[in-house]
Design a protein around this motif. Structure first.
Motif, PDB file in Angstrom:
ATOM      1  N   ILE A  68      -3.137  -4.819 -10.226  1.00 26.43           N
ATOM      2  CA  ILE A  68      -3.462  -4.775  -8.805  1.00 26.43           C
ATOM      3  C   ILE A  68      -4.970  -4.807  -8.593  1.00 26.43           C
ATOM      4  O   ILE A  68      -5.487  -5.595  -7.801  1.00 26.43           O
ATOM      5  CB  ILE A  68      -2.878  -3.503  -8.160  1.00 26.43           C
ATOM      6  N   THR A 109      -7.355  -0.126  -1.465  1.00 28.11           N
ATOM      7  CA  THR A 109      -6.197  -0.818  -2.039  1.00 28.11           C
ATOM      8  C   THR A 109      -5.742  -0.117  -3.312  1.00 28.11           C
ATOM      9  O   THR A 109      -4.551   0.163  -3.492  1.00 28.11           O
ATOM     10  CB  THR A 109      -6.570  -2.272  -2.377  1.00 28.11           C
ATOM     11  N   TYR A 160      -4.115   3.199  -2.402  1.00 23.68           N
ATOM     12  CA  TYR A 160      -2.745   3.027  -1.896  1.00 23.68           C
ATOM     13  C   TYR A 160      -1.778   2.727  -3.033  1.00 23.68           C
ATOM     14  O   TYR A 160      -0.695   3.314  -3.125  1.00 23.68           O
ATOM     15  CB  TYR A 160      -2.698   1.885  -0.876  1.00 23.68           C
ATOM     16  N   SER A 161      -2.170   1.780  -3.899  1.00 22.39           N
ATOM     17  CA  SER A 161      -1.263   1.394  -4.983  1.00 22.39           C
ATOM     18  C   SER A 161      -1.015   2.555  -5.922  1.00 22.39           C
ATOM     19  O   SER A 161       0.124   2.805  -6.329  1.00 22.39           O
ATOM     20  CB  SER A 161      -1.860   0.221  -5.767  1.00 22.39           C
ATOM     21  N   LEU A 199       1.421   4.925  -4.410  1.00 23.00           N
ATOM     22  CA  LEU A 199       2.796   4.438  -4.423  1.00 23.00           C
ATOM     23  C   LEU A 199       3.383   4.509  -5.834  1.00 23.00           C
ATOM     24  O   LEU A 199       4.522   4.950  -6.019  1.00 23.00           O
ATOM     25  CB  LEU A 199       2.837   2.999  -3.907  1.00 23.00           C
ATOM     26  N   VAL A 200       2.583   4.084  -6.812  1.00 25.17           N
ATOM     27  CA  VAL A 200       3.070   4.104  -8.194  1.00 25.17           C
ATOM     28  C   VAL A 200       3.393   5.536  -8.618  1.00 25.17           C
ATOM     29  O   VAL A 200       4.421   5.805  -9.243  1.00 25.17           O
ATOM     30  CB  VAL A 200       2.022   3.463  -9.126  1.00 25.17           C
TER      31      VAL A 200
END
Lengths: 301, 343
Positions: free
Chosen positions: A8, A267, A270-271, A274-275
């Motif tokens: 990502i 970014t 956020y990733s 979530l992960v």
């Protein structure tokens, strides 16, 4: 998990290189020399590969670069000062949403095919269909402008200013969990062990809450990941509407002003979030329901 | 004894019983002869919510498409002297729909104030540039629907083949394809869409692309799961034994059995796409002026919301109506296609 994050951040970095426009707000007034100096200062004049390596090493050390727009603040500092409100809103919304949703789901299932079921189901469909920014504006209009009970926006009234944004955010998880719990609960309430509990003379509510709920709630954990993802999305508009100084509002601002490093930092944030949530869900799932370990290995089917 | 008894019974009883038996036979066989789609259609017709939703959707679709030719005003014509007019509908004399608006607590005829000819009606009022809200709403609905349908179609063209291939091949290929999916789905959709929109030039095609990019993953997962189930059934084995080529088996035997799942999934993607488009336009990275979509209309309305609430209410109402109708219809479809999978 680490592969995902690495991928990502790399893709984000590459995409950032392709962004149109300049990160400097007052570009017209800058001479070429000034631009060159600024590019040098931020390391933007080096080859892409070098920039990439610098950035990735920095990220690994927790250094997300410097914001190009907001007074040279380090991105990690921007995140640190703004993450409080967002996290508070997110957690409050998640709690309100799932608790109310579970209650609604149980009521629906308990009174299946009656007017109570129809109205709670309708409410869930409404909650899942009406866009949350429309709902946020409605709340703002009704409770803040017309009734003047709660502040219209900003973050200077402590808990009171967090109520409306949390409610606006909670509507999606509420609708999701209400529908989910209803289906699960109907299944569970028809199973043999529930019949046995009923036959011993325990009243319906105790059956539903003490025996039914435990099994019905477990699958809810699986939709926790998507729920958190949709909360992240929702926080963007909701924080904007209520002028909450949180991460979501910062993200929108950064997008509109081409603030490369801040966008990339957020970014990655956020990733990562979530992960991590997906990972926690996987762990929780095994911890809560011992049966899953027994059938382990069929996760893919 | 028995012989005389039989003779005593009148003939007509025999014929009657034969007839009713024949009728029973017809009744028994009829439901069986219904095809899968006929049967589903019959079940969906019983679901009042789904039927009403379908009708609402069709009406909105017809009006939105029809407004290409029959728009009350040009959605792009700016008449600044007519800005912020309240709704005025001929023949309706309720305050709020007759050109009157509340100014400092008194209802005032705004149309007279701004010297609008009495023959000119703006059914839903006008925005800050004097553009007719109804025409813009129709136009915006059309754009939103166009984006949603195209995104859903792209989902199909990427997600279905991916799922089919992954499920059919199985083994290592399946594992690799599923790991790839897992990695992609770890990225928050929001981030993907926003990044895509930043890089591609603003406009309808980029929004469709960005929406399709996030939508196909669920579709691929659903299709793969179903393919895995179906490919182990006897009729697939039979096709293989008969020497049918794999491509033909997949397209001819597996795909038709997946159609209901695909239709249901598509019905859920469309409202999601409508929502996401509106969301993007609302935060300012979606459609750009002078183009309108439901999202930009809501955003525009929100700017002047406290003073001219109708500018936001109507677009918000339409988008909610479309979303609700789609969701109820999709739920109904799911129940009709697969009664076991109630939700």
């Amino acid at each position: 998990m680490i592969v995902t994050l690495l991928l990502i951040s790399s893709v984000t970095f590459l995409l950032m290189q392709k962004l149109p426009g300049s990160p400097y707000g007052n570009e017209e007034k800058l001479t070429n020399v000034q631009k060159a100096v600024m590019n040098h200062q931020y390391g933007l004049d080096k080859p892409v590969v070098v920039q990439y390596l610098y950035y990735m090493v920095g990220v690994a050390k927790g250094n997300l670069g410097v914001s190009l727009q907001f007074g040279n603040q380090p991105v990690s500092k921007i995140i640190a000062t703004r993450i409080g409100p967002s996290v508070q809103l997110g957690i409050q919304a998640l709690i309100i949403g799932t608790v109310v949703g579970i209650l609604f789901g149980i009521i629906s299932a308990r009174f299946q095919n009656t007017w109570l079921d129809t109205s709670t189901s309708l409410f869930a469909i409404l909650g899942g269909s009406v866009p949350n920014f429309v709902f946020a504006v409605l709340l703002q209009l009704f409770f803040a402008i017309d009734l003047k009970w709660l502040p219209i926006g900003l973050w200077d009234n402590g808990f009171a200013s967090s109520i409306l944004p949390s409610l606006a955010l909670a509507i999606t998880p509420m609708a999701d969990s209400a529908r989910f719990i209803r289906t699960e609960m109907i299944d569970v309430l028809h199973s043999d062990y529930i019949e046995l509990a009923r036959s011993t003379g325990v009243d319906e509510w105790t059956v539903a809450f003490r025996y039914g709920l435990r099994n019905a709630v477990i699958p809810l954990i699986t939709i926790l990941g998507p729920m958190v993802a949709s909360l992240l999305t929702g926080s963007l508009v909701v924080e904007q509407i209520f002028a909450v100084p949180g991460i979501g509002e910062q993200f929108t601002k950064s997008i509109l002003s081409n603030d490369y490093f801040t966008i990339m930092g957020l970014t990655i944030l956020y990733s990562t979030l979530l992960v991590i949530v997906i990972l926690i869900v996987d762990i929780l799932y095994v911890l809560i329901d011992p049966r899953i370990r027994l059938i382990g290995g069929t996760r893919d089917e | 004894m028995s012989k005389t008894n039989v003779q005593q019974v009148p003939d007509k009883y025999f014929t009657l019983s034969q007839q009713s038996e024949a009728e029973e036979n017809i009744q028994d066989t009829q439901p069986v002869s219904l095809s899968f789609y006929r049967d589903s259609w019959r079940r969906i017709k019983k679901n009042k919510g789904a039927v009403v939703s379908l009708i609402i959707l069709l009406i909105i679709l017809v009006i939105a498409v029809g407004s290409i030719w029959f728009s009350p005003h040009n959605p792009d014509t700016q008449q600044v002297q007519y800005s912020f007019l309240p709704p005025k509908i001929p023949g309706l004399h309720i305050n709020g729909f007759n050109g009157y608006a509340k100014q400092a607590g008194v209802w005032v005829d705004v149309y007279k104030e701004k010297d609008v000819p009495s023959s000119v009606y703006f059914y839903l009022g006008t925005d800050q540039f004097g553009r007719d809200l109804l025409s813009r709403l129709l136009y915006g609905t059309r754009i939103s629907l166009l984006i949603a349908f195209s995104a859903a179609f792209l989902d199909l063209t990427i997600g279905v083949p991916y799922g089919l291939i992954s499920g059919w091949l199985g083994g290592k290929a399946d594992t690799i394809m599923q790991r790839a999916l897992e990695i992609i789905s770890g990225v928050p959709t929001l981030v993907v869409v926003v990044l895509m929109l930043l890089i591609f030039p603003p406009g309808i095609p980029s929004i469709i692309m960005a929406l399709a990019l996030i939508g196909w993953i669920t579709m691929a997962r659903v299709v793969r799961g179903q393919t895995l189930q179906i490919k182990n059934q006897e009729f697939i084995l039979a096709a293989r034994v008969l020497g049918q080529r794999p491509v033909k088996t997949v397209l001819g035997h597996i795909l038709p059995n997946l159609s209901s799942v695909i239709i249901i999934q598509t019905m859920f993607t469309i409202p999601e796409a409508i929502f996401f488009e509106a969301f993007l336009s609302f935060i300012g990275v979606g459609m750009r002026a002078p183009n309108a979509s439901l999202g930009t209309l809501i955003n525009d309305g929100y700017q002047t919301f406290q003073f001219y609430p109708h500018l936001m209410w109507y677009p918000a109402l339409i988008i909610s109506l479309i979303m609700i109708a789609f969701n109820i219809f999709a739920d109904g479809l799911r129940d009709a296609f697969d009664p076991k999978m109630k939700g």
